[in-house]
Design an enzyme around this catalytic site. Structure first.
Site, short mmCIF file in Angstrom:
data_model
loop_
_atom_site.label_atom_id
_atom_site.label_comp_id
_atom_site.label_asym_id
_atom_site.label_seq_id
_atom_site.Cartn_x
_atom_site.Cartn_y
_atom_site.Cartn_z
CG PHE A 93 4.24 -4.13 -0.06
CD1 PHE A 93 4.59 -4.67 1.11
CD2 PHE A 93 5.05 -3.87 -0.90
CE1 PHE A 93 5.87 -5.58 0.94
CE2 PHE A 93 6.34 -4.40 -0.92
CZ PHE A 93 6.60 -5.48 -0.21
CG ASN A 131 2.47 -6.23 10.36
OD1 ASN A 131 3.53 -5.91 10.47
ND2 ASN A 131 2.12 -6.00 9.15
CE1 TYR A 138 -0.85 1.51 8.53
CE2 TYR A 138 -1.28 -0.73 9.55
CZ TYR A 138 -0.83 -0.13 8.58
OH TYR A 138 -0.92 -0.70 7.38
#
Length: 165
Positions: A93, A131, A138
């Site tokens: 995060f 998401n 990623y």
């Protein structure tokens, strides 16, 4: 391991005293993931988990101007197939106002370096299927989705019922 990033922020392993800042990131992540009331963690639990006699999890963080602005919280896994440990990333995060500065990638690179240094063949995590920004991030660093695997979980009454069987 402490690294100064190009904008002067510092990437380092967590140390005692960081718990409140780490918890703030966990709480903000819960809000982002649409579960604002789900966090039961506390500063005291984080202290025991991260810095107790037998740490069960670890954290790297980015600190800017004395504030923790990003975290990577992780723990060890074990693969029976490879016979070695790996890293499971529980939470990555970065606060909204600090995104786009390369902090997430720096945190991921730090954990990848831990894997390489220790001979761990796997660095794994999950991401919510909605998401899209995180999934794109990623993929941009070379991660591959494990489409054939789905996460399973037992909690609450189901966990208790199975334990009684």
């Amino acid at each position: 391991m402490t690294t100064t990033l190009p904008d002067g922020a510092v990437l380092r392993a967590a140390r005692p005293g960081d718990e409140a800042g780490i918890l703030a990131c966990i709480q903000a992540l819960a809000v982002y993931e649409r579960e604002p009331d789900a966090v039961e963690n506390t500063v005291e639990l984080l202290t025991e988990t991260l810095f107790g006699p037998s740490p069960r999890a670890f954290a790297h963080l980015v600190e800017r101007a004395g504030r923790i602005v990003g975290i990577a919280l992780w723990f060890h896994t074990y693969s029976t197939w490879t016979g070695r440990q790996g890293i499971w990333l529980e939470d990555l995060f970065v606060f909204d106002d600090h995104r786009g500065r390369g902090y997430g990638k720096a945190l991921m690179a730090a954990l990848a370096a831990v894997c390489v240094e220790r001979g761990y063949p796997r660095f794994e995590w999950t991401v919510l299927d909605w998401n899209a920004p995180s999934i794109a991030f990623y993929r941009s660093i070379g991660a591959v989705g494990m489409e054939e695997w789905t996460t399973q979980r037992l909690t609450g009454d189901a966990l208790g019922a199975l334990a009684r069987d």
